[in-house]
Enzyme design. Structure first.
Site, PDB file in Angstrom:
ATOM      1  N   HIS A 177     -11.112  -8.083   5.481  1.00  0.00           N
ATOM      2  CA  HIS A 177     -10.857  -8.561   4.447  1.00  0.00           C
ATOM      3  C   HIS A 177     -10.720 -10.211   4.601  1.00  0.00           C
ATOM      4  CE1 HIS A 177      -8.885  -5.231   1.960  1.00  0.00           C
ATOM      5  NE2 HIS A 177      -9.967  -5.432   1.599  1.00  0.00           N
ATOM      6  N   CYS A 271      -1.071  -8.817   2.523  1.00  0.00           N
ATOM      7  CA  CYS A 271      -1.586  -7.369   1.875  1.00  0.00           C
ATOM      8  C   CYS A 271      -0.751  -6.798   0.947  1.00  0.00           C
ATOM      9  CB  CYS A 271      -1.943  -6.375   2.801  1.00  0.00           C
ATOM     10  SG  CYS A 271      -3.234  -7.070   4.016  1.00  0.00           S
TER      11      CYS A 271
HETATM   12  N1  ARG Z   1      -5.525   0.430   4.571  1.00  0.00           N
HETATM   13  C1  ARG Z   1      -5.825  -0.642   3.637  1.00  0.00           C
HETATM   14  C2  ARG Z   1      -7.313  -0.797   3.461  1.00  0.00           C
HETATM   15  O1  ARG Z   1      -8.037  -0.300   4.404  1.00  0.00           O
HETATM   16  C3  ARG Z   1      -5.425  -1.786   4.014  1.00  0.00           C
HETATM   17  C4  ARG Z   1      -5.424  -3.067   3.072  1.00  0.00           C
HETATM   18  C5  ARG Z   1      -5.144  -4.214   3.453  1.00  0.00           C
HETATM   19  N2  ARG Z   1      -4.801  -5.149   2.366  1.00  0.00           N
HETATM   20  C6  ARG Z   1      -5.265  -6.710   2.517  1.00  0.00           C
HETATM   21  N3  ARG Z   1      -5.168  -7.272   1.416  1.00  0.00           N
HETATM   22  N4  ARG Z   1      -6.232  -6.838   3.580  1.00  0.00           N
HETATM   23  O2  ARG Z   1      -8.037  -0.739   2.259  1.00  0.00           O
END
Ligand code: ARG
Length: 278
Positions: A177, A271
């Site tokens: 991300h 996150c």
């Molecule tokens: N387990 C989640 C996923 O893979 C984690 C998300 C993390 N959030 C973020 N904003 N990077 O989607």
């Protein structure tokens, strides 16, 4: 960058949305950090999350809470639920089926408030892949793609929000991300780890943000870039002590928090926190 007098860095009051990790678990693996065989301590996750929330409140910010839902173990990562700019909300549409239902919970939150909510057509994971720099060029959207958000969503976000969206290609699956590779520090400046981006996107970032704080691989692996800043106070993962030192040199005030349990799902401070921009 020269020595910056810390007095020059000013905090601006913010509003955030968070969701408690009441049903947090690692039951599926959709990023390289998730190991379904590693045990998760939900009590500890809740304690750490609570401390993060209290830290933001202590810094003077408003924190709204989205009720956690059974069967949505990743809902604690509230940043993925939407992206708002000047009262308009561009909703999320998750890539993986396991998280699709989270978008509706976020939509309900905005629809009960004073927001203009726009349902997305394209796949996008909210602030996971969108950052906003309000003072740069009259308001700039930085948008990541390569793992989750479709590049078509960048054009859609630009159309919905009326701000230029700069597409940046993520190339390292560990930094799947945008918000684990780059963060806005204040209205004009950012911090990022160049290695998470394609060569061309690195060039774009250098051109747009010549005074950015530059992080290294160790900072990124410590989830240091997954931070929340109010312009002065930078709340970040306590493991990222080297990045905290760099931020201090740049005039910011690092505020470390421990979020070891939430790291097991592949996330940290940012996150867990969606910024609400009314
Ligand atoms: N387990 C989640 C996923 O893979 C984690 C998300 C993390 N959030 C973020 N904003 N990077 O989607």
């Amino acid at each position: 960058m020269g020595i910056v007098n810390p007095e020059e860095r000013t905090a601006r009051g913010r509003a955030y949305l968070m969701c408690p990790p009441e049903h947090f678990a690692v039951e599926y693996a959709i990023n390289p950090w998730m190991d379904t065989s590693a045990p998760v301590d939900v009590e500890l996750a809740l304690k750490q999350w609570q401390l993060l929330r209290e830290t933001l409140v202590r810094l003077g910010h408003a924190v709204h809470v989205l009720p956690a839902e059974v069967g949505l173990p990743d809902m604690v990562y509230a940043a993925n639920g939407a992206f708002s700019v000047d009262g308009t909300v561009y909703g999320a549409r998750f890539r993986y089926p396991e998280r699709i239902a989270e978008a509706a919970a976020h939509r309900t939150f905005y629809l009960t408030g004073d927001w203009r909510f726009v349902e997305p057509v394209e796949i996008n994971e909210g602030e996971g892949d969108f950052a906003y720099v309000p003072g740069a060029y009259g308001g700039l959207i930085l948008a990541g793609y390569g793992f989750r958000t479709d590049p078509a969503a960048h054009a859609e976000a630009q159309e919905v929000l009326g701000r230029p969206a700069i597409s940046l290609r993520l190339v390292d699956p560990r930094f799947y991300h945008l918000d684990v590779a780059l963060a806005a520090l204040d209205d004009n400046n950012i911090v990022y780890y160049p290695g998470a981006f394609s060569d061309a996107s690195q060039r774009v970032l250098r051109q747009l943000f010549p005074s950015a704080v530059i992080a290294d691989e160790a900072d990124a692996l410590a989830f240091g870039l997954n931070l929340v800043s109010d312009g002065r106070n930078v709340v970040l993962n306590s493991e990222a002590s080297a990045l905290a030192a760099k931020l201090r040199v740049a005039g910011y005030t690092p505020v470390p928090v421990e979020l070891s349990e939430l790291k097991k799902g592949g996330g940290s401070v940012k996150c867990c926190v969606a910024e609400l921009r009314p």
